[in-house]
Design a protein around this motif. Structure first.
Motif, PDB file in Angstrom:
ATOM      1  N   GLU A 137       2.044   1.234 -44.141  1.00 43.58           N
ATOM      2  CA  GLU A 137       2.479   1.351 -42.750  1.00 43.58           C
ATOM      3  C   GLU A 137       2.839   2.792 -42.388  1.00 43.58           C
ATOM      4  OE1 GLU A 137       6.033  -0.318 -39.810  1.00 43.58           O
ATOM      5  OE2 GLU A 137       5.710  -1.225 -41.786  1.00 43.58           O
ATOM      6  N   GLN A 138       3.647   3.441 -43.232  1.00 44.67           N
ATOM      7  CA  GLN A 138       4.145   4.775 -42.907  1.00 44.67           C
ATOM      8  C   GLN A 138       3.091   5.855 -43.094  1.00 44.67           C
ATOM      9  OE1 GLN A 138       7.205   5.356 -41.569  1.00 44.67           O
ATOM     10  NE2 GLN A 138       7.382   3.113 -41.508  1.00 44.67           N
ATOM     11  N   GLU A 139       2.191   5.652 -44.023  1.00 50.84           N
ATOM     12  CA  GLU A 139       1.206   6.687 -44.358  1.00 50.84           C
ATOM     13  C   GLU A 139      -0.207   6.299 -43.927  1.00 50.84           C
ATOM     14  OE1 GLU A 139       1.996   9.518 -45.677  1.00 50.84           O
ATOM     15  OE2 GLU A 139       4.060   9.160 -46.292  1.00 50.84           O
ATOM     16  N   ARG A 140      -0.315   5.380 -42.971  1.00 51.51           N
ATOM     17  CA  ARG A 140      -1.614   4.818 -42.628  1.00 51.51           C
ATOM     18  C   ARG A 140      -2.622   5.906 -42.246  1.00 51.51           C
ATOM     19  NH1 ARG A 140      -4.043   0.105 -40.932  1.00 51.51           N
ATOM     20  NH2 ARG A 140      -5.663   0.337 -39.358  1.00 51.51           N
ATOM     21  N   GLN A 141      -2.270   6.763 -41.311  1.00 53.14           N
ATOM     22  CA  GLN A 141      -3.230   7.766 -40.852  1.00 53.14           C
ATOM     23  C   GLN A 141      -3.534   8.766 -41.948  1.00 53.14           C
ATOM     24  OE1 GLN A 141      -4.928   7.572 -37.928  1.00 53.14           O
ATOM     25  NE2 GLN A 141      -6.154   9.140 -38.978  1.00 53.14           N
ATOM     26  N   ARG A 142      -2.522   9.134 -42.714  1.00 47.82           N
ATOM     27  CA  ARG A 142      -2.760  10.078 -43.803  1.00 47.82           C
ATOM     28  C   ARG A 142      -3.707   9.474 -44.831  1.00 47.82           C
ATOM     29  NH1 ARG A 142       1.993  12.461 -47.782  1.00 47.82           N
ATOM     30  NH2 ARG A 142       0.759  14.099 -48.783  1.00 47.82           N
ATOM     31  N   LEU A 143      -3.519   8.185 -45.128  1.00 47.07           N
ATOM     32  CA  LEU A 143      -4.396   7.524 -46.078  1.00 47.07           C
ATOM     33  C   LEU A 143      -5.833   7.461 -45.554  1.00 47.07           C
ATOM     34  CD1 LEU A 143      -2.099   4.571 -47.221  1.00 47.07           C
ATOM     35  CD2 LEU A 143      -2.587   6.684 -48.461  1.00 47.07           C
ATOM     36  N   LEU A 144      -5.976   7.155 -44.268  1.00 37.95           N
ATOM     37  CA  LEU A 144      -7.312   7.125 -43.679  1.00 37.95           C
ATOM     38  C   LEU A 144      -7.959   8.504 -43.736  1.00 37.95           C
ATOM     39  CD1 LEU A 144      -6.689   4.838 -40.574  1.00 37.95           C
ATOM     40  CD2 LEU A 144      -8.059   4.276 -42.587  1.00 37.95           C
ATOM     41  N   ASP A 145      -7.185   9.534 -43.455  1.00 39.91           N
ATOM     42  CA  ASP A 145      -7.723  10.898 -43.509  1.00 39.91           C
ATOM     43  C   ASP A 145      -8.159  11.262 -44.926  1.00 39.91           C
ATOM     44  OD1 ASP A 145      -7.217  11.142 -40.823  1.00 39.91           O
ATOM     45  OD2 ASP A 145      -5.314  12.216 -41.076  1.00 39.91           O
ATOM     46  N   MET A 146      -7.481  10.697 -45.932  1.00 43.89           N
ATOM     47  CA  MET A 146      -7.836  10.969 -47.321  1.00 43.89           C
ATOM     48  C   MET A 146      -9.060  10.164 -47.763  1.00 43.89           C
ATOM     49  SD  MET A 146      -4.030  10.987 -49.042  1.00 43.89           S
ATOM     50  CE  MET A 146      -4.716  11.035 -50.697  1.00 43.89           C
ATOM     51  N   GLY A 147      -9.402   9.139 -46.979  1.00 40.22           N
ATOM     52  CA  GLY A 147     -10.548   8.308 -47.341  1.00 40.22           C
ATOM     53  C   GLY A 147     -10.177   7.007 -48.017  1.00 40.22           C
ATOM     54  N   ILE A 148      -8.907   6.623 -47.957  1.00 44.99           N
ATOM     55  CA  ILE A 148      -8.464   5.384 -48.595  1.00 44.99           C
ATOM     56  C   ILE A 148      -8.891   4.191 -47.748  1.00 44.99           C
ATOM     57  CG2 ILE A 148      -6.484   4.147 -49.543  1.00 44.99           C
ATOM     58  CD1 ILE A 148      -7.065   6.848 -50.863  1.00 44.99           C
ATOM     59  N   TRP A 149      -9.307   3.127 -48.409  1.00 39.45           N
ATOM     60  CA  TRP A 149      -9.709   1.901 -47.715  1.00 39.45           C
ATOM     61  C   TRP A 149      -8.462   1.118 -47.307  1.00 39.45           C
ATOM     62  CZ3 TRP A 149     -14.558   0.943 -46.132  1.00 39.45           C
ATOM     63  CH2 TRP A 149     -15.607   1.653 -46.749  1.00 39.45           C
ATOM     64  N   TYR A 176       4.330 -13.809 -67.542  1.00 42.19           N
ATOM     65  CA  TYR A 176       5.347 -12.909 -68.101  1.00 42.19           C
ATOM     66  C   TYR A 176       5.210 -11.554 -67.441  1.00 42.19           C
ATOM     67  CZ  TYR A 176       1.256 -12.274 -71.142  1.00 42.19           C
ATOM     68  OH  TYR A 176      -0.010 -12.093 -71.621  1.00 42.19           O
ATOM     69  N   PRO A 177       6.314 -10.843 -67.251  1.00 42.79           N
ATOM     70  CA  PRO A 177       6.325  -9.662 -66.377  1.00 42.79           C
ATOM     71  C   PRO A 177       5.758  -8.400 -67.020  1.00 42.79           C
ATOM     72  CG  PRO A 177       8.502 -10.024 -67.277  1.00 42.79           C
ATOM     73  CD  PRO A 177       7.657 -11.167 -67.760  1.00 42.79           C
ATOM     74  N   ILE A 178       4.461  -8.347 -67.154  1.00 43.09           N
ATOM     75  CA  ILE A 178       3.802  -7.151 -67.664  1.00 43.09           C
ATOM     76  C   ILE A 178       3.914  -6.036 -66.621  1.00 43.09           C
ATOM     77  CG2 ILE A 178       1.619  -6.186 -68.478  1.00 43.09           C
ATOM     78  CD1 ILE A 178       0.679  -8.990 -69.071  1.00 43.09           C
ATOM     79  N   THR A 179       4.142  -4.827 -67.063  1.00 46.28           N
ATOM     80  CA  THR A 179       3.991  -3.669 -66.194  1.00 46.28           C
ATOM     81  C   THR A 179       2.501  -3.419 -66.025  1.00 46.28           C
ATOM     82  OG1 THR A 179       6.022  -2.720 -67.094  1.00 46.28           O
ATOM     83  CG2 THR A 179       4.576  -1.246 -65.866  1.00 46.28           C
ATOM     84  N   SER A 180       2.042  -3.390 -64.796  1.00 46.63           N
ATOM     85  CA  SER A 180       0.600  -3.312 -64.570  1.00 46.63           C
ATOM     86  C   SER A 180       0.267  -2.214 -63.575  1.00 46.63           C
ATOM     87  CB  SER A 180       0.055  -4.655 -64.062  1.00 46.63           C
ATOM     88  OG  SER A 180       0.721  -5.042 -62.882  1.00 46.63           O
ATOM     89  N   VAL A 181      -0.854  -1.541 -63.823  1.00 42.85           N
ATOM     90  CA  VAL A 181      -1.375  -0.523 -62.918  1.00 42.85           C
ATOM     91  C   VAL A 181      -2.843  -0.845 -62.676  1.00 42.85           C
ATOM     92  CG1 VAL A 181      -1.730   1.922 -62.471  1.00 42.85           C
ATOM     93  CG2 VAL A 181       0.204   1.197 -63.883  1.00 42.85           C
ATOM     94  N   VAL A 182      -3.196  -1.032 -61.406  1.00 46.13           N
ATOM     95  CA  VAL A 182      -4.563  -1.378 -61.029  1.00 46.13           C
ATOM     96  C   VAL A 182      -5.139  -0.248 -60.188  1.00 46.13           C
ATOM     97  CG1 VAL A 182      -6.044  -3.024 -59.817  1.00 46.13           C
ATOM     98  CG2 VAL A 182      -4.002  -3.832 -61.027  1.00 46.13           C
ATOM     99  N   VAL A 183      -6.319   0.216 -60.567  1.00 45.16           N
ATOM    100  CA  VAL A 183      -7.065   1.182 -59.760  1.00 45.16           C
ATOM    101  C   VAL A 183      -8.147   0.428 -59.013  1.00 45.16           C
ATOM    102  CG1 VAL A 183      -8.686   3.106 -59.829  1.00 45.16           C
ATOM    103  CG2 VAL A 183      -6.626   3.180 -61.230  1.00 45.16           C
ATOM    104  N   GLU A 184      -8.139   0.523 -57.704  1.00 44.35           N
ATOM    105  CA  GLU A 184      -9.183  -0.081 -56.879  1.00 44.35           C
ATOM    106  C   GLU A 184      -9.373   0.767 -55.635  1.00 44.35           C
ATOM    107  OE1 GLU A 184     -11.402  -2.231 -56.964  1.00 44.35           O
ATOM    108  OE2 GLU A 184     -10.937  -3.748 -58.469  1.00 44.35           O
ATOM    109  N   HIS A 185     -10.590   0.767 -55.121  1.00 37.44           N
ATOM    110  CA  HIS A 185     -10.851   1.443 -53.853  1.00 37.44           C
ATOM    111  C   HIS A 185     -10.603   0.506 -52.674  1.00 37.44           C
ATOM    112  CE1 HIS A 185     -12.322   5.425 -54.902  1.00 37.44           C
ATOM    113  NE2 HIS A 185     -12.908   4.883 -55.949  1.00 37.44           N
ATOM    114  N   VAL A 186     -10.960  -0.760 -52.828  1.00 38.74           N
ATOM    115  CA  VAL A 186     -10.748  -1.744 -51.771  1.00 38.74           C
ATOM    116  C   VAL A 186      -9.380  -2.376 -52.001  1.00 38.74           C
ATOM    117  CG1 VAL A 186     -11.643  -3.815 -50.652  1.00 38.74           C
ATOM    118  CG2 VAL A 186     -13.232  -2.134 -51.615  1.00 38.74           C
TER     119      VAL A 186
END
Length: 760
Positions: free
Chosen positions: A251-263, A210-220
């Motif tokens: 795709e669009q924010e790849r380098q910005r995400l890497l600069d922020m430390g996102i996996w 069933y279509p629950i609205t879901s928010v997941v926090v993960e680093h990986v």
């Protein structure tokens, strides 16, 4: 719109059905949150709308406010935390939390959210708040446990679960609600790859059903990309800086995400950053003559049952021994529940092996003095929040150095540099208890390393870290190793394992053949109300006698009744052991109280021994039944009986039962605090009475602080499962009054009758 039918039926659960849930529409407008004690907000002006059924991945650097945002969505931000909140949050147009079971939240530290003493009761807690029929609950509980792969019976004590198992228990409790909004705060962070995949499959199955609205926090992020539709990105300042379809953002924010430390999926692991703070250090030089090593060993853990007896199980087995060498790194790996954390506790001298031994140059490590242990071992616990000692972040880092007399100006400079390398310099004056989970873990590593012990024991050191903080943590571990230190970590981090010199794989220990459960003592067959009443009627039994001879007779009758109450009932199992010893230990405070009352009565009553002896006996008469009966009271059953039989309001009853359930963990908390102090040089020499009293006072204060924090976390966990908005509850278990209850009450009245008949 969310749809749910909430029952108003009583404890028998008649006439209630539960509708399938659709996802909730979540709207945040200008949400800003600044905790008291912090100069800057954790969240800044966050505005976003989550459509019904959307699957969202919330990412950001460590400390960016991800967990805080989840609490805001759940409507729990001010339940346990104090601070300044601006903006608004709604779900389907109303305040979150106003409808029971609407939001399911799995906390970052799920052990803090255990609300019951058994697995089945814990998962059923949310269902009780929904008003589900009692007959329907066991099936839903079983389904939820199976969904997360937790193969445990409903009566398994929650205290017997490992950290990873507790994480799955928390997820099962959330899934059982069938919420319209599901919030998961790093649900697989502490799990091995196999169990993590199982949890993700469970989440996927729930979202497919069933279509629950879901928010997941993960680093990986990689394993979650195919399970979500949308990605939200928070920056270091707690601002929402990116929002869109998950693959588009990647795709669009790849380098910005890497600069922020996102996996970012597909990006190689970052290169560790070697901190200057340890490059000149030489861990192990001062104490290399007492290297710690372990033979092949097994470690048992004891679980206390409701009747006061205990059950022992093998929690860890190290089959080949372990001898960490200077300048080496060893990884303990294995599935959740295989005993990795237990082995680390054994190496730290906190647990005594059942077989084998842990030695520091031919001495059991448990025999080391607190200063010796601190000089040889640094310890990073599994849950870093559990062992905080300092008032500020900087104080916390310096604890061991101060205790060992090493707080030189140079060491303080090194502490500043170490905090800077771990991204914590801006928090030096903050309360360490208010840091995020990832920040607390980095702080624990700094605290364990600064004084340069030759051996570092770190439990999941990279959990909850972004790319930048991961590089800082791994760089710090590498620098420590290169400087001559020995590192032993328990981890599921593949990149960290690859950097290790040695890998020791643990398997869930083979348990001894099951033995019959010890027979229940006769009084344990009674319900909690009867046990409480039996303890209370001892008060008039102690007051009525006017002479010590009558008091002696009454006390003798109580002793006989106590023997009967503790008599092992019929059954195939062995007799329970240690019954009289446990009662004797519980009577120690009563004996001290009796001596005190007798002494003061003698002193103030003209040195009359008869009056003093009578007063002392009265105290013993009042205390003895409590020492025998109260330990048999199950907090969960007490809540059932108070609500169903005495018709007491549900909220105070549930709160009382949950609080009493936590009381049973005070011994473990005390041990954690004592170990944290001992391994950092703040233990005590029991041969010095003044130091012992000071130590007991300090640990007691620490226990009080931890208890208050536990109460706050418990309030969040309970409200996250619909407790705050439950108008009427049903109950997982019935609360009958049976003939053993009547016998206990009648038996408790016998001393009163004896006191009246014996006369003054």
């Amino acid at each position: 719109m969310a749809s749910r039918e909430i029952g108003a039926g009583g404890g028998d659960g008649a006439g209630l059905t539960r509708a399938r849930t659709t996802g909730g529409h979540v709207t945040l407008t200008g949400v800003t949150w600044r905790p008291f004690g912090r100069r800057e907000p954790v969240l800044r002006d966050v505005s976003v709308s989550l459509l019904p059924g959307e699957r969202v991945l919330l990412v950001g650097p460590s400390g960016s406010g991800k967990s805080t945002l989840l609490r805001a969505i759940a409507g729990l931000l001010e339940t346990a935390d104090a601070g300044e909140l601006k903006g608004s949050v709604t779900i389907d147009g109303h305040i979150p939390g106003s409808r029971a079971g609407e939001v399911g939240l799995v906390l970052q530290e799920p052990g803090a959210g255990v609300v019951a003493s058994s697995v089945g009761r814990d998962v059923a807690f949310g269902l009780e708040n929904l008003g589900m029929p009692r007959a329907a609950m066991p099936a839903d509980v079983t389904t939820a446990l199976a969904a997360v792969g937790l193969d445990k019976s409903h009566d398994t004590p929650t205290s017997a679960l490992s950290g990873g198992e507790t994480q799955r228990l928390a997820l099962a409790g959330a899934l059982a609600l069938q919420p319209s909004v599901l919030l998961l705060d790093e649900p697989t962070a502490m799990l091995d790859p196999g169990h993590a995949a199982q949890v993700r499959a469970s989440v996927k199955g729930a979202l497919t059903a069933y279509p629950i609205t879901s928010v997941v926090v993960e680093h990986v992020l990689g394993p979650w990309v195919d399970l979500v539709d949308r990605m939200l990105v928070l920056d270091d300042d707690g601002r929402l800086v990116a929002d869109g379809p998950v693959r588009h953002v990647l795709e669009q924010e790849r380098q910005r995400l890497l600069d922020m430390g996102i996996w970012v999926p597909g990006a190689p692991s970052p290169s560790p950053v070697m901190p200057a703070a340890l490059r000149a250090g030489t861990p192990g030089q001062r104490a290399s003559s007492q290297d710690i090593e372990a033979t092949a060993l097994t470690i048992d853990r004891t679980v206390r049952l409701v009747d006061g007896s205990t059950r022992t199980r093998t929690a860890a087995a190290l089959e080949s021994g372990l001898s960490p060498q200077p300048g080496s790194a060893t990884s303990l790996v294995g599935p959740s529940g295989s005993g990795k954390s237990t082995v680390l506790l054994g190496l730290a001298g906190a647990l005594t092996p059942a077989t084998g031994e842990v030695l520091a140059k031919d001495r059991p490590v448990a025999d080391l003095s607190t200063s010796e242990l601190a000089a040889h071992v640094g310890w990073v616990p599994q849950w870093s929040s559990s062992t905080i000692i300092g008032r500020t972040v900087l104080d916390e880092v310096l604890v061991a150095s101060r205790a060992l007399g090493q707080e030189t100006p140079e060491r303080v400079v090194e502490a500043h540099a170490l905090l800077t390398s771990l991204g914590l310099a801006h928090l030096e004056g903050a309360d360490p208890r208010e840091l995020s989970g990832g920040e607390q873990r980095r702080l624990a590593i700094a605290s364990a390393i600064l004084h340069r012990p030759p051996l570092l024991l770190a439990d999941e050191p990279t959990v909850g870290q972004d790319r930048h903080t991961w590089a800082a943590v791994v760089g710090l571990l590498d620098a420590y190793r290169d400087a001559g230190g020995a590192v032993v970590v328990s981890t599921h981090d593949a990149a960290l394992i690859e950097r290790s010199d040695d890998v020791v794989e643990l398997s869930p220990p083979t348990q001894a053949p099951a033995v019959d459960q010890p027979r229940r003592v006769l009084a344990a067959n009674a319900g909690p109300l009867a046990l409480l009443l039996g303890a209370l009627v001892a008060i008039p039994a102690g007051i009525i006698p006017g002479h010590w001879r009558t008091s002696v007779v009454v006390l003798a009758v109580q002793v006989v009744l106590a023997v009967v109450a503790l008599w092992a009932g019929r059954g195939p199992g062995p007799r329970p052991r240690g019954r009289l010893k446990r009662v004797a230990l519980r009577m120690v405070p009563g004996l001290i109280g009796a001596l005190s009352v007798g002494w003061s009565t003698w002193l103030l009553g003209g040195n009359d021994l008869t009056t003093a002896f009578t007063a002392a006996l009265r105290v013993l008469i009042i205390v003895l039944p409590s020492a025998v009966l109260l330990p048999l009271v199950d907090p969960d059953r007490l809540g059932d009986h108070l609500a169903q039989r005495l018709r007491m309001p549900a909220r105070p009853v549930v709160a009382l039962a949950a609080a009493l359930q936590r009381v049973h963990t005070f011994g473990e908390v005390w041990s954690e605090i004592s170990l944290a102090r001992r391994v950092r040089g703040l233990g005590v020499d029991t041969r010095r009475p003044v130091a012992l009293v000071k130590h007991l006072a300090t640990v007691t204060f620490g226990l009080l602080v931890r208890t208050l924090r536990m109460a706050a976390d418990l309030a969040v966990a309970m409200d996250a499962r619909g407790f705050a908005s439950a108008s009427r509850r049903t109950w997982f278990a019935a609360a009958p009054w049976r003939w053993p209850d009547t016998l206990v009450v009648l038996g408790a009245l016998v001393p009163i009758a004896v006191a009246l008949l014996a006369g003054p």
